[in-house]
Enzyme design. Structure first.
Site, PDB file in Angstrom:
ATOM      1  N   SER A 160      -6.573   0.891  -4.424  1.00  0.00           N
ATOM      2  CA  SER A 160      -6.657   2.325  -4.159  1.00  0.00           C
ATOM      3  C   SER A 160      -5.271   2.953  -4.310  1.00  0.00           C
ATOM      4  CB  SER A 160      -7.259   2.561  -2.766  1.00  0.00           C
ATOM      5  OG  SER A 160      -7.692   3.878  -2.617  1.00  0.00           O
ATOM      6  N   TYR A 211       0.840  -1.205   0.000  1.00  0.00           N
ATOM      7  CA  TYR A 211       0.000   0.000   0.000  1.00  0.00           C
ATOM      8  C   TYR A 211       0.874   1.254   0.000  1.00  0.00           C
ATOM      9  CZ  TYR A 211      -3.830   3.202   0.987  1.00  0.00           C
ATOM     10  OH  TYR A 211      -4.731   4.235   0.912  1.00  0.00           O
TER      11      TYR A 211
END
Length: 687
Positions: free
Chosen positions: A539, A459
């Site tokens: 994301s 991430y």
């Protein structure tokens, strides 16, 4: 591929940017038309892409096997962490395969439980989900937020706990907000936006949040304005009420930057707020209070975090828990003390302190893992928290202080032999010499001969810490010989605010370098090889894998890019995208344009390059990272792909960014992802 990709017409639109030298830079945007999600042309394109993707996935022999095994694995009781209000206990519970968990109430933390609210009855397809459930202080009513089809928009309803009946008036157009009840149950504070223009609910910019008070039982039109700052449209307001009912404390946020303001006033007063923090210089999070003394978790002059006691009447401050070697993530007040959750090399520790800050003792956790929730009250010795690890599902744990020996409320019955697998943590070195941790989950005695199909996940942004967490889908991957690796990257919060800042703005390349270093470590240590290595992120993590595959396409055999931020030049123009500038910067800033242009996945796909097999996933109702990011990236990737590896996009209709996605859709998507990875990363496919 036996089926051709759908046609993606290229337009002649060009944007012009200015760099730090004052030079203008024209940037073509041939797929600008895909930014219109409701146009007939875009919807036809979505349907055509889904048809091609589904036809390809349907040829994969493991697709059905994964669906069957994942359905069996998912079918186990999941008991949420209880919390208390008014002598009642509340929790979320899913007996197995319900699309959405049910809110339940009981007189004891061990039940018997009865349902208060079943969100599965709110929509036929399970795409209506609860985003929050705030129970009144007496335990008699619950304000619950409903999201439809994966959108971030929230509609608040109020339900009577005893009767199960809803009050007649709903509260609409709330977003990025909870509901904070007043002690008397008269109503709750919430964050609201103006209703969007017609057709712009899923794409229009979200600015100008207001803090409102809704009096239960009355129409929303009668709600009271508490705070509005039209001169600061990027400010947002989260209100909370101290546990003694004395103060309304407002956390003023600006985008995703962890820095915030902190305002306070007496709950029953209409006087102006006392602005304890007047500049966005650090993070300040309310822990609790003892009369006028507020306990605050902050990284002011302490990038790994500390706790202050702050007198709202005199302004006097004193340090309670000083900054330590590990990042302080969460703290909570308990009778005569505080509980602190810290991160040690990306896994959690839980420690009891007295009110002066001295360590009383460490709370033993079941293993290397994560504290997922901490539900404590400053006047109640009964504490609940959640714990999970890579190989064990989340369990609700109970403490009865001063005893600090946790007891699990139940043990999930899971059809999986965890003893056959092990978790190790290894460290590698990034390009600039920074030490980067990585967890590796694999079958015991893994032979490091470079042939194991391996998935690397990351991430690296917005202070989000990736700790050991349980994922049902990974179990089927492990059972079929796969390896799972989790990278701890700069930009996250695992080592505090300095670690976060090292992965932002002009330093964002550090995040990609860290991830690439983890990939190279997996190869050099013999866990896998490039042909057998896949990467996945969602994301901001979708941006991560998009940048990794465009910078080092030869390093990977497969890529899973989920709801990714792929157009770094235009992300700020949609919904809440502007709020990410604290991590990314903006393309209309000449000083940042070249940095963003240099790694933007959409703008760094090159003609004549053989890219790894890629599966892009998004939802047509995603109003966090609008689907245009994925649409445009997929169209451009299909246009430039020089190799024969498939480049597919899977678009969930009536799906959003991920929160609240029904179990049936989660299983279907996971089966497709794992089957795609297995097909591309096993020995036969890898070559």
């Amino acid at each position: 591929m036996t089926s051709p990709y759908p046609e993606s017409p290229r337009g002649d639109h060009v944007d012009v940017y200015t760099d730090e030298h004052g030079q203008t830079v024209p940037v073509p945007d041939p797929y600008r038309w895909l930014e219109e999600p409701d146009s007939a042309r875009t919807q036809a394109w979505v349907a055509a892409q889904n048809a091609v993707t589904d036809a390809y996935l349907d040829t994969l022999p493991a697709r059905g096997a994964y669906r069957e095994r994942l359905t069996a694995l998912w079918n186990y009781p999941r008991e949420g962490v209880p919390w208390t209000r008014g002598g009642r206990y509340f929790r979320f519970y899913n007996p197995g395969l319900l699309n959405q968990p049910v809110l339940e109430v009981a007189a004891s933390p061990r039940g018997p439980w009865r349902p208060v609210l079943d969100p599965n009855t709110l929509s036929a397809d399970g795409t209506a989900s609860l985003i929050g459930a705030s129970v009144s202080w007496d335990g008699g009513r619950v304000a619950y937020g409903v999201q439809q089809g994966g959108s971030d928009w929230i509609t608040w309803h109020v339900r009577d706990v005893a009767s199960g009946q809803d009050e007649p008036h709903a509260v609409e157009w709330s977003k990025f907000s909870g509901a904070a009840w007043t002690p008397d149950g008269a109503g709750f504070f919430y964050g609201a936006y103006d209703a969007p223009q017609e057709g712009a609910a899923l794409t229009g910019a979200n600015r100008g949040q207001r803090l409102m008070f809704h009096r239960a039982g009355t129409p929303q039109a009668q709600d009271t304005l508490v705070i509005a700052r039209p001169d600061e449209p990027d400010w947002g307001f989260q209100g909370s009420v101290t546990e003694d009912g004395a103060y309304l404390v407002v956390h003023v946020w600006k985008g995703t930057d962890p820095k915030n303001l902190l305002w306070v006033r007496s709950l029953d007063s209409q006087n102006p707020f006392t602005e304890l923090v007047t500049e966005f210089r650090a993070s300040y999070q309310l822990i609790g209070n003892d009369g006028p003394l507020l306990y605050i978790r902050t990284d002011e002059d302490a990038p790994r975090g500390r706790v202050l006691a702050w007198n709202v009447l005199t302004g006097e401050r004193r340090e309670v828990i000083p900054e330590g070697p590990d990042a302080l993530e969460v703290a909570a007040l308990v009778p005569d003390g505080l509980l602190a959750v810290t991160l040690h090399d990306a896994s959690h520790r839980l420690t009891l302190h007295d009110r002066a800050g001295a360590v009383v003792r460490e709370v033993p956790l079941p293993g290397l893992g994560s504290v997922t929730e901490l539900n404590a009250r400053q006047d109640d010795p009964e504490v609940f928290f959640g714990f999970m690890s890579f190989l064990t599902p989340g369990t609700a744990q109970r403490l009865l202080l001063p005893d600090t020996t946790p007891q699990a409320l139940s043990t999930p019955a899971l059809d999986f032999d965890a003893s056959a697998y092990e978790v190790t943590q290894e460290f590698t070195t990034s390009r600039d010499g920074t030490r980067i941790p990585m967890f590796i989950v694999a079958r015991r005695g893994l032979e490091r001969d470079g042939t194991s199909p391996t998935l690397l996940y990351g991430y690296g942004g917005f202070t989000v810490s990736l700790t050991p967490t349980f994922g049902v889908g990974r179990l089927a991957w492990l059972e079929r010989g796969g390896v799972y690796a989790l990278a701890t990257l700069r930009g996250g919060g695992e080592y505090g605010e300095e670690w976060h800042q090292a992965g932002t703005l002009k330093r964002k390349q550090n995040v990609f370098d860290d991830f690439l270093a983890c990939a190279e470590h997996l190869i050099q240590s013999g866990v896998t090889s490039s042909a057998h290595l896949g990467i996945q992120g969602g994301s901001n993590g979708g941006l991560l894998v998009g940048a990794a595959m465009t910078q080092r396409p030869e390093l990977f055999g497969a890529v899973i890019a989920q709801v990714g931020v792929m157009d770094m030049l235009r992300y700020q123009h949609f919904t809440i995208g502007w709020a990410w500038a604290s991590d990314y910067g903006r393309s209309d800033d000449p000083d940042l344009f070249r940095t963003l242009f240099g790694y933007s996945p959409l703008h760094n796909l090159r003609d004549g390059t053989a890219y790894p097999a890629t599966l892009i996933t998004t939802g047509d109702h995603d109003d966090r990272v609008v689907p245009a990011h994925s649409y445009k990236f997929a169209a451009q990737l299909q246009h430039v792909q020089a190799g024969d590896a498939p480049t597919l996009i899977r678009i969930e209709t009536r799906g959003g960014h991920g929160a609240g996605k029904p179990t049936s859709l989660v299983i279907a998507e996971a089966a497709d992802i794992w089957a795609f990875l297995e097909a591309r990363l096993t020995t036969a496919a890898g070559g």
